[in-house]
Motif scaffolding. Structure first.
Motif, PDB file in Angstrom:
ATOM      1  N   ILE A   1       0.850  -1.198   0.000  1.00 25.45           N
ATOM      2  CA  ILE A   1       0.000   0.000   0.000  1.00 25.45           C
ATOM      3  C   ILE A   1       0.885   1.247   0.000  1.00 25.45           C
ATOM      4  CG2 ILE A   1      -1.654   1.315   1.391  1.00 25.45           C
ATOM      5  CD1 ILE A   1      -2.759  -1.495   2.245  1.00 25.45           C
ATOM      6  N   GLU A   2       1.980   1.178   0.738  1.00 24.41           N
ATOM      7  CA  GLU A   2       2.933   2.299   0.742  1.00 24.41           C
ATOM      8  C   GLU A   2       3.555   2.477  -0.642  1.00 24.41           C
ATOM      9  OE1 GLU A   2       4.538   5.563   2.236  1.00 24.41           O
ATOM     10  OE2 GLU A   2       3.373   4.216   3.528  1.00 24.41           O
ATOM     11  N   GLU A   3       3.831   1.379  -1.333  1.00 21.48           N
ATOM     12  CA  GLU A   3       4.376   1.485  -2.689  1.00 21.48           C
ATOM     13  C   GLU A   3       3.372   2.169  -3.619  1.00 21.48           C
ATOM     14  OE1 GLU A   3       6.947   1.013  -6.031  1.00 21.48           O
ATOM     15  OE2 GLU A   3       7.253   1.109  -3.859  1.00 21.48           O
ATOM     16  N   ALA A   4       2.093   1.817  -3.497  1.00 24.03           N
ATOM     17  CA  ALA A   4       1.072   2.470  -4.314  1.00 24.03           C
ATOM     18  C   ALA A   4       1.039   3.967  -4.038  1.00 24.03           C
ATOM     19  CB  ALA A   4      -0.297   1.855  -4.039  1.00 24.03           C
ATOM     20  N   ALA A   5       1.154   4.338  -2.771  1.00 23.00           N
ATOM     21  CA  ALA A   5       1.149   5.759  -2.404  1.00 23.00           C
ATOM     22  C   ALA A   5       2.329   6.490  -3.029  1.00 23.00           C
ATOM     23  CB  ALA A   5       1.173   5.904  -0.880  1.00 23.00           C
ATOM     24  N   ARG A   6       3.478   5.846  -3.072  1.00 21.48           N
ATOM     25  CA  ARG A   6       4.671   6.488  -3.639  1.00 21.48           C
ATOM     26  C   ARG A   6       4.561   6.621  -5.156  1.00 21.48           C
ATOM     27  NH1 ARG A   6       6.781   9.266   0.509  1.00 21.48           N
ATOM     28  NH2 ARG A   6       6.214   8.051   2.351  1.00 21.48           N
ATOM     29  N   LEU A   7       3.932   5.649  -5.798  1.00 22.98           N
ATOM     30  CA  LEU A   7       3.737   5.739  -7.252  1.00 22.98           C
ATOM     31  C   LEU A   7       2.789   6.887  -7.606  1.00 22.98           C
ATOM     32  CD1 LEU A   7       3.445   1.933  -8.045  1.00 22.98           C
ATOM     33  CD2 LEU A   7       5.296   3.461  -8.784  1.00 22.98           C
ATOM     34  N   VAL A   8       1.799   7.119  -6.752  1.00 24.84           N
ATOM     35  CA  VAL A   8       0.923   8.274  -6.951  1.00 24.84           C
ATOM     36  C   VAL A   8       1.696   9.565  -6.698  1.00 24.84           C
ATOM     37  CG1 VAL A   8      -1.076   9.513  -6.029  1.00 24.84           C
ATOM     38  CG2 VAL A   8      -1.221   7.051  -6.455  1.00 24.84           C
ATOM     39  N   ALA A   9       2.448   9.597  -5.611  1.00 34.85           N
ATOM     40  CA  ALA A   9       3.152  10.827  -5.226  1.00 34.85           C
ATOM     41  C   ALA A   9       4.214  11.226  -6.240  1.00 34.85           C
ATOM     42  CB  ALA A   9       3.799  10.639  -3.849  1.00 34.85           C
ATOM     43  N   ASP A  10       4.900  10.249  -6.847  1.00 33.61           N
ATOM     44  CA  ASP A  10       5.972  10.627  -7.782  1.00 33.61           C
ATOM     45  C   ASP A  10       5.479  10.826  -9.216  1.00 33.61           C
ATOM     46  OD1 ASP A  10       5.765   8.115  -9.027  1.00 33.61           O
ATOM     47  OD2 ASP A  10       7.561   7.296  -8.086  1.00 33.61           O
ATOM     48  N   GLY A  11       4.165  10.730  -9.420  1.00 36.17           N
ATOM     49  CA  GLY A  11       3.590  11.038 -10.716  1.00 36.17           C
ATOM     50  C   GLY A  11       3.603   9.906 -11.725  1.00 36.17           C
ATOM     51  N   THR A  12       3.985   8.699 -11.289  1.00 40.54           N
ATOM     52  CA  THR A  12       4.050   7.572 -12.219  1.00 40.54           C
ATOM     53  C   THR A  12       2.698   7.317 -12.895  1.00 40.54           C
ATOM     54  OG1 THR A  12       5.835   6.508 -10.979  1.00 40.54           O
ATOM     55  CG2 THR A  12       4.512   5.086 -12.411  1.00 40.54           C
ATOM     56  N   LEU A  13       1.621   7.510 -12.152  1.00 43.84           N
ATOM     57  CA  LEU A  13       0.290   7.244 -12.698  1.00 43.84           C
ATOM     58  C   LEU A  13      -0.316   8.441 -13.416  1.00 43.84           C
ATOM     59  CD1 LEU A  13      -1.389   5.238  -9.786  1.00 43.84           C
ATOM     60  CD2 LEU A  13       0.160   4.436 -11.580  1.00 43.84           C
TER      61      LEU A  13
ATOM     62  N   ARG B   1      -2.198  12.176 -13.507  1.00 45.98           N
ATOM     63  CA  ARG B   1      -3.257  12.796 -12.713  1.00 45.98           C
ATOM     64  C   ARG B   1      -4.318  11.754 -12.372  1.00 45.98           C
ATOM     65  NH1 ARG B   1      -5.177  17.872 -11.571  1.00 45.98           N
ATOM     66  NH2 ARG B   1      -7.443  18.111 -11.378  1.00 45.98           N
ATOM     67  N   ILE B   2      -4.666  11.669 -11.099  1.00 48.16           N
ATOM     68  CA  ILE B   2      -5.619  10.651 -10.662  1.00 48.16           C
ATOM     69  C   ILE B   2      -7.021  11.007 -11.141  1.00 48.16           C
ATOM     70  CG2 ILE B   2      -6.598   9.431  -8.689  1.00 48.16           C
ATOM     71  CD1 ILE B   2      -3.567   8.932  -9.365  1.00 48.16           C
ATOM     72  N   ARG B   3      -7.670  10.024 -11.776  1.00 46.97           N
ATOM     73  CA  ARG B   3      -8.999  10.226 -12.341  1.00 46.97           C
ATOM     74  C   ARG B   3     -10.077   9.402 -11.637  1.00 46.97           C
ATOM     75  NH1 ARG B   3      -7.291   9.632 -18.761  1.00 46.97           N
ATOM     76  NH2 ARG B   3      -6.590  11.794 -19.082  1.00 46.97           N
ATOM     77  N   ILE B   4      -9.741   8.154 -11.296  1.00 47.75           N
ATOM     78  CA  ILE B   4     -10.747   7.214 -10.807  1.00 47.75           C
ATOM     79  C   ILE B   4     -10.192   6.422  -9.634  1.00 47.75           C
ATOM     80  CG2 ILE B   4     -12.225   5.239 -11.413  1.00 47.75           C
ATOM     81  CD1 ILE B   4     -11.774   6.103 -14.398  1.00 47.75           C
ATOM     82  N   VAL B   5     -11.010   6.239  -8.601  1.00 47.73           N
ATOM     83  CA  VAL B   5     -10.681   5.375  -7.472  1.00 47.73           C
ATOM     84  C   VAL B   5     -11.829   4.390  -7.302  1.00 47.73           C
ATOM     85  CG1 VAL B   5     -10.203   5.258  -4.999  1.00 47.73           C
ATOM     86  CG2 VAL B   5      -9.375   7.217  -6.324  1.00 47.73           C
ATOM     87  N   THR B   6     -11.527   3.090  -7.334  1.00 50.24           N
ATOM     88  CA  THR B   6     -12.572   2.093  -7.130  1.00 50.24           C
ATOM     89  C   THR B   6     -12.215   1.253  -5.909  1.00 50.24           C
ATOM     90  OG1 THR B   6     -11.584   0.419  -8.588  1.00 50.24           O
ATOM     91  CG2 THR B   6     -13.098   1.994  -9.579  1.00 50.24           C
TER      92      THR B   6
ATOM     93  N   GLY C   1      -4.949   6.614 -13.039  1.00 49.98           N
ATOM     94  CA  GLY C   1      -4.475   7.943 -13.404  1.00 49.98           C
ATOM     95  C   GLY C   1      -4.482   8.137 -14.908  1.00 49.98           C
ATOM     96  N   SER C   2      -3.984   9.265 -15.349  1.00 50.06           N
ATOM     97  CA  SER C   2      -3.972   9.578 -16.779  1.00 50.06           C
ATOM     98  C   SER C   2      -2.914   8.783 -17.539  1.00 50.06           C
ATOM     99  CB  SER C   2      -3.733  11.080 -16.985  1.00 50.06           C
ATOM    100  OG  SER C   2      -2.518  11.473 -16.345  1.00 50.06           O
ATOM    101  N   ARG C   3      -1.927   8.213 -16.819  1.00 54.55           N
ATOM    102  CA  ARG C   3      -0.859   7.440 -17.448  1.00 54.55           C
ATOM    103  C   ARG C   3      -0.904   5.958 -17.105  1.00 54.55           C
ATOM    104  NH1 ARG C   3       3.997   7.918 -16.075  1.00 54.55           N
ATOM    105  NH2 ARG C   3       4.778   7.291 -18.114  1.00 54.55           N
ATOM    106  N   GLY C   4      -1.460   5.632 -15.952  1.00 51.35           N
ATOM    107  CA  GLY C   4      -1.438   4.238 -15.539  1.00 51.35           C
ATOM    108  C   GLY C   4      -2.300   3.994 -14.315  1.00 51.35           C
TER     109      GLY C   4
END
Length: 390
Positions: A150-162, A164-169, A277-280
Motif C-alpha cells: 500500500i505504501e508502494e502504491a502511495a509512492r507511485l501516486v506521489a511521484d507522478g508515475t500514474l 493525474r488521478i482520475r478514478i478510485v474504485t 491515473g492519466s498514465r497508468g
C-alpha cells in the motif's frame, strides 16, 4: 527492515477491554501488539462475565488481581498503581467504543480502538478534542493498511508515475453472510443489530477499510459529494444493510466508487483498491497482499512483489523477512502496533513532532470513517441522493 532492534525505550504497559476467549479480533490484537515486544499485557476486562474474563486473563498469564470485572474498575485501579497500564485496546461491540474510549482518555490512557470509532461524528470529534487536550494517542484498527505494498502504491501516486488521478474504485465484498448466519453466530448477530452496530453494517464494518487505504494512497483527494444506495438482502437485517454502493466525486474532478457487501456469495474477502491515473493504474488485493499490480498505458502489465529492491524505500521499511517469503495479516497489524508505540512514546516525552511524518490510522482517520458512514446513511435513507460532503 524490522530485525528485532527496539525502536522505543521500553515496552508499553497495556490492557484490553473485550477480546476475551473465543474472540478472533481479540487474538489478532494480542498477536500484533505483543509480536515485537512493544507492548506488555498487564491487565484486562475481557468479558461481560467477570468470572469467565478472570479465568481467561489467568490463562494469558496475568495476575488474577489485574483481571477486572469491568473497564471502569480497571481504569480506576490501574490509575492508582505506580506500574499501571499506559494504553488500552478497545475490542468490544460498536456501541461501547465511545463510552469506553472516552473513559480511558479521561483516565489518562492512550487508546487503540476497533472501528468504527463511534456511532456519530459528534462523538468522534469529542474524543479527538479530549485526546488533543491531554496529549494522548488514539489509534484505530484499520489493520490492512499495515501491508507494505500500500505504501508502494502511495509512492507511485506521489511521484507522478500514474499521472493525474482520475478514478478510485474500492471494494470489500465477501460472501460469508449471504444467508442468515447470525442465527448461529453471536459474533455476527450484534453486527446486524442497530442497538450494537449503530447506523450501518457493511458500510462501517467493511467499507471503512478500503476507504482508509485509498486515503493513504491518494492523500490529496477530498470528497466533494457522494451518493449511496444500500440494501438488506437478508430481510431480517433491515434497517441495516448487507450490501451498499457508493458514488463519490472529489474536489479535483476525480470520481470514486465503493461496493461493499456481505452477500457476495462464493467470494472470500474481495477487498480491492484500484487507482487510475492519466498514465497508468495500480491495484491492490488483500488476498494477495504481497503484490501490487502496476499497469502503464502502452506497456506490459507487471506485478510488483514485496521486498524487492526496485520498490520505493518507504515500501521496504517494514519488511520483516526477505522477498519471496509471504507476509500476512498478523505482520500488517504488527506494523501498525509498533507505529502506535512510537507515537505513544513521543507524546509521553512531550515531543509529538518527533513522529509527525509517521503514518498510522490515528484519531483523524477514525473521525473521517465515522463521517463518511454518516453521509452514506443520510444519502441512502433519503432515497439514494447526492449529498454534499461537509
Amino acid at each position: 527492515m524490522i530485525n528485532g532492534t527496539r525502536l522505543t525505550k521500553s515496552a508499553i504497559r497495556w490492557g484490553m477491554v473485550g477480546g476475551g476467549k473465543g474472540s478472533q479480533i481479540g487474538y489478532v490484537h494480542r498477536s500484533a501488539a505483543l509480536r515485537d515486544g512493544y507492548f506488555d499485557l498487564k491487565a484486562g476486562a475481557f468479558d461481560l462475565d467477570p468470572g469467565r474474563g478472570r479465568d481467561f486473563g489467568v490463562e494469558l498469564g496475568l495476575d488474577p488481581d489485574r483481571c477486572y470485572r469491568d473497564y471502569g474498575t480497571m481504569f480506576a485501579a490501574e490509575s492508582a498503581r505506580s506500574d499501571g497500564i499506559r494504553c488500552v485496546t478497545v475490542a468490544t461491540p460498536n456501541n461501547t467504543h465511545y463510552p469506553i474510549t472516552r473513559a480511558a482518555l479521561l483516565a489518562g490512557l492512550h487508546v487503540i480502538c476497533e472501528k468504527p470509532l463511534t456511532f456519530t461524528t459528534a462523538e468522534a470529534l469529542d474524543l479527538q478534542a479530549i485526546a488533543a487536550e491531554r496529549g494522548l494517542v488514539v489509534g484505530v484498527a484499520y489493520g490492512y493498511s499495515g501491508h507494505q505494498m500500500i505504501e508502494e502504491a502511495a509512492r507511485l501516486v506521489a511521484d507522478g508515475t500514474l499521472g493525474r488521478i482520475r478514478i478510485v474504485t474500492l471494494q470489500f465484498a465477501h460472501g460469508f453472510h449471504s444467508q442468515a448466519v447470525e442465527g448461529d453466530s453471536p459474533a455476527t448477530r450484534w453486527r446486524v443489530d442497530p442497538a450494537f452496530a449503530g447506523p450501518s453494517y457493511v458500510l462501517g464494518d467493511l467499507a471503512t477499510h478500503p476507504l482508509y487505504i485509498a486515503q493513504v494512497i491518494c492523500p490529496d483527494l477530498r470528497i466533494r459529494r457522494l451518493l449511496c444506495t444500500r440494501q438488506s438482502f437478508v430481510a431480517s437485517r433491515a434497517p441495516l444493510e448487507d450490501n451498499a454502493t457508493v458514488l463519490m466525486e472529489y474536489d479535483t474532478g476525480a470520481v470514486g466508487t465503493c461496493w461493499t457487501s456481505a452477500v457476495n456469495a462464493g467470494a472470500m474477502h474481495s477487498q480491492k483498491v484500484r487507482v487510475v491515473g492519466s498514465r497508468g493504474s495500480v491495484e491492490w488485493w488483500d488476498e494477495h497482499p504481497n503484490q501490487l499490480r502496476l499497469e502503464i498505458q502502452g506497456e506490459p502489465a507487471r506485478l510488483l512483489d514485496r521486498g524487492m529492491p526496485y520498490l520505493h524505500p518507504q515500501a521496504l521499511a517494514d519488511d520483516r523477512i526477505g522477498a519471496g517469503h509471504p507476509e500476512g495479516l498478523f505482520d500488517a497489524w504488527a506494523n501498525l502496533h509498533y507505529r502506535f508505540a512510537l507515537a505513544i512514546e513521543a507524546h509521553e516525552d512531550g515531543e509529538p513532532s518527533r513522529v509527525s511524518g509517521l503514518r498510522f490510522p490515528g484519531i483523524a482517520a477514525g473521525v473521517e470513517g465515522v463521517r463518511w458512514v454518516e453521509h452514506c446513511v443520510r444519502s441512502a435513507d433519503a432515497g439514494g441522493v447526492w449529498v454534499d460532503y461537509g
